[in-house]
Design a protein around this motif. Structure first.
Motif, PDB file in Angstrom:
ATOM      1  N   GLU A 163       0.818  -1.221   0.109  1.00 34.74           N
ATOM      2  CA  GLU A 163      -0.022  -0.077  -0.139  1.00 34.74           C
ATOM      3  C   GLU A 163       0.777   1.146  -0.013  1.00 34.74           C
ATOM      4  N   GLU A 223      -2.377   2.166 -14.763  1.00 34.05           N
ATOM      5  CA  GLU A 223      -3.215   1.383 -14.261  1.00 34.05           C
ATOM      6  C   GLU A 223      -3.737   0.487 -15.454  1.00 34.05           C
ATOM      7  N   LEU A 254      -3.835  -4.778  -5.962  1.00 31.94           N
ATOM      8  CA  LEU A 254      -4.623  -3.680  -5.588  1.00 31.94           C
ATOM      9  C   LEU A 254      -5.461  -3.356  -6.749  1.00 31.94           C
ATOM     10  N   GLU A 255      -5.100  -3.252  -7.875  1.00 31.56           N
ATOM     11  CA  GLU A 255      -5.882  -2.825  -9.009  1.00 31.56           C
ATOM     12  C   GLU A 255      -6.874  -3.880  -9.197  1.00 31.56           C
ATOM     13  N   ARG A 268      -9.700  -3.836  -6.933  1.00 32.56           N
ATOM     14  CA  ARG A 268     -10.726  -2.900  -7.119  1.00 32.56           C
ATOM     15  C   ARG A 268     -11.636  -2.972  -8.468  1.00 32.56           C
ATOM     16  N   GLN A 269     -10.809  -3.271  -9.493  1.00 35.62           N
ATOM     17  CA  GLN A 269     -11.458  -3.526 -10.773  1.00 35.62           C
ATOM     18  C   GLN A 269     -12.608  -4.710 -10.765  1.00 35.62           C
ATOM     19  N   GLU A 312     -13.957  -5.911  -7.972  1.00 33.39           N
ATOM     20  CA  GLU A 312     -15.315  -5.284  -7.212  1.00 33.39           C
ATOM     21  C   GLU A 312     -16.113  -4.465  -7.815  1.00 33.39           C
ATOM     22  N   GLU A 313     -15.801  -3.688  -8.811  1.00 31.43           N
ATOM     23  CA  GLU A 313     -16.610  -2.826  -9.452  1.00 31.43           C
ATOM     24  C   GLU A 313     -17.561  -3.561 -10.561  1.00 31.43           C
ATOM     25  N   HIS A 334      -7.633  -7.344   0.357  1.00 33.27           N
ATOM     26  CA  HIS A 334      -8.730  -6.533  -0.410  1.00 33.27           C
ATOM     27  C   HIS A 334      -9.748  -7.358  -1.296  1.00 33.27           C
TER      28      HIS A 334
END
Length: 324
Positions: free
Chosen positions: A8, A20, A160-161, A164-165, A167-168, A196
Motif C-alpha cells: 500500500e 493502471e 490492488l488494481e 478494485r476492478q 469489485e466494480e 482486499h
C-alpha cells in the motif's frame, strides 16, 4: 518480509508514475475457456511488462546516498528494462547483468533506456555471483528481480488494481492466474488479494519443464529446475522460487499450473486476435492456462494477468502461424 503495508505504501509512490491497466474481455476467449475470462494486460505497462512497478517501488524507496551511487540488477530482460527506465527517471545510473541469449529486443531496449548492459553465459555463469561482485566492486545497490521486499511490494500493486476492478464488476470469487518465475508478481498479488479480495485465489502459471513453483507447492518445499534455459518462455525461467516469495506462495496460493510451449504460443495468437494485444510467450502462460487447463480451474470467472509483451518479431510471427 514483504507485507500488505509495503504494498500500500508502494502504491502511493507509484501514483502518476505507472499505468493502471484495465481488465479486457472477449466472448471468443470465454467460449474456449468455458467461463468468463478477464485479462489484465500488463504488456501495456511502461517498458512492456509489470516489472516497471517493482523497479519504481525499489528505486523510489532508496535514500539519496544510495541513489547517487547507482543500482545494479540481473534479468533476462523485463526487470532489466524496468530498472533501466525507473533509474533514468530518478536520475540514477544503472548496470544490468543479462544473459547473452536474451531476446535481442530486450538487450537493445535496456541499453536504449540508459542501462549499462553486462552480458553473461546463462549455462556456465551465475548472474547472482556476477551481480553481487559488481555491486561490491562499484558500491552499487543490488535490486533483485523477485526476492526483494520493495520489488514484491511494487508488483503487488497489480493485485490492488485487480481487487478494485473486480469489485466494480461484481466479481468476488475467482482464480487469479499469474505468469510466474521467481514468484515476485504472484506473491505480491496474493498478499494484496488476501486483504482486499479474499474470495480471489492466486495461482502460479509456468512452462512445462520449468515448473519449479508448481512442484514446490506440491512438495511443500523449494524444488529446483534441472535446466537454466531451453524454453521459449525466457522471461519466467528461474532456477527456483525465492526464499522470500515461496513462504507467501505456499500460504496463499492454490495449486500451480503449467503449459506447453505450443500452448503458450497459441495463447499469444489468441491474445492478438481477440484482444488486439501483443504478448511474449512467458507473458502468455497464464492465458494459456485459462484456455487449455480449464478443468483445473474453479468457478464461473477467471482473472488472467498477461504479464509482458516484449517479444522478438520472429517469435511473434511463429505464434501467429497457429491462426492459419
Amino acid at each position: 518480509m514483504s507485507t500488505i503495508d509495503l504494498i500500500e505504501a508502494a502504491a502511493e509512490r507509484l501514483k502518476g508514475n505507472v499505468r493502471e491497466t484495465p481488465l479486457l474481455t472477449s466472448p471468443f476467449l470465454d467460449e474456449i475457456a468455458g467461463r468468463r475470462v478477464f485479462v489484465k494486460p500488463e504488456c501495456l505497462q511502461h517498458t512492456g511488462s509489470f516489472k516497471f512497478r517493482g523497479a519504481w517501488s525499489a528505486i523510489s524507496a532508496l535514500g539519496a546516498e544510495e541513489r547517487q551511487r547507482g543500482v545494479i540488477a540481473y534479468s533476462s530482460g523485463n526487470h532489466a528494462q524496468g530498472v533501466a527506465l525507473a533509474a533514468a527517471k530518478h536520475g540514477v545510473a544503472s548496470v544490468i547483468v543479462m544473459p547473452s541469449d536474451a531476446p535481442q529486443l530486450k538487450i537493445d531496449n535496456t541499453k536504449a533506456l540508459g542501462g549499462e548492459v553486462v552480458l553473461y553465459d546463462r549455462a556456465s555463469e551465475s548472474r547472482e555471483e556476477i551481480g553481487e561482485a559488481l555491486a561490491a566492486e562499484r558500491a552499487l545497490t543490488l535490486i533483485r528481480p523477485y526476492d526483494e521486499p520493495q520489488v514484491i511490494a511494487g508488483q503487488g500493486t497489480t493485485g490492488l488494481e485487480i481487487a478494485r476492478q473486480t469489485e466494480e464488476l461484481g466479481v468476488t470469487t475467482a482464480d487469479v492466474l499469474i505468469c510466474c518465475g521467481g514468484g515476485g508478481l504472484t506473491s505480491g498479488i496474493a498478499l494484496a488479494l488476501e486483504k482486499h479480495a479474499p474470495g480471489m485465489r492466486a495461482r502460479s502459471c509456468e512452462p512445462e519443464g520449468f515448473d519449479d513453483v508448481k512442484r514446490s507447492l506440491a512438495a511443500g518445499q523449494i524444488q529446483n529446475n534441472n535446466a537454466a534455459s531451453g524454453n521459449i518462455c525466457d522471461a519466467i525461467l528461474t532456477p527456483q522460487p525465492g526464499d522470500i516469495t515461496f513462504p507467501i506462495l505456499r500460504r496463499l496460493c492454490g495449486p500451480g499450473l503449467s503449459v506447453t510451449e505450443e500452448e503458450a504460443l497459441r495463447a499469444v495468437a489468441q491474445a492478438f486476435l481477440r484482444l488486439k494485444i501483443v504478448l511474449e510467450p512467458g507473458g502468455a502462460v497464464a492465458l494459456a492456462s485459462a484456455l487449455f487447463r480449464k478443468n483445473d480451474i474453479e468457478g464461473d470467472d477467471v482473472i488472467v494477468v498477461a504479464s509482458g509483451g516484449n517479444t522478438d518479431p520472429e517469435v511473434f510471427a511463429r505464434a501467429l502461424e497457429f491462426l492459419t
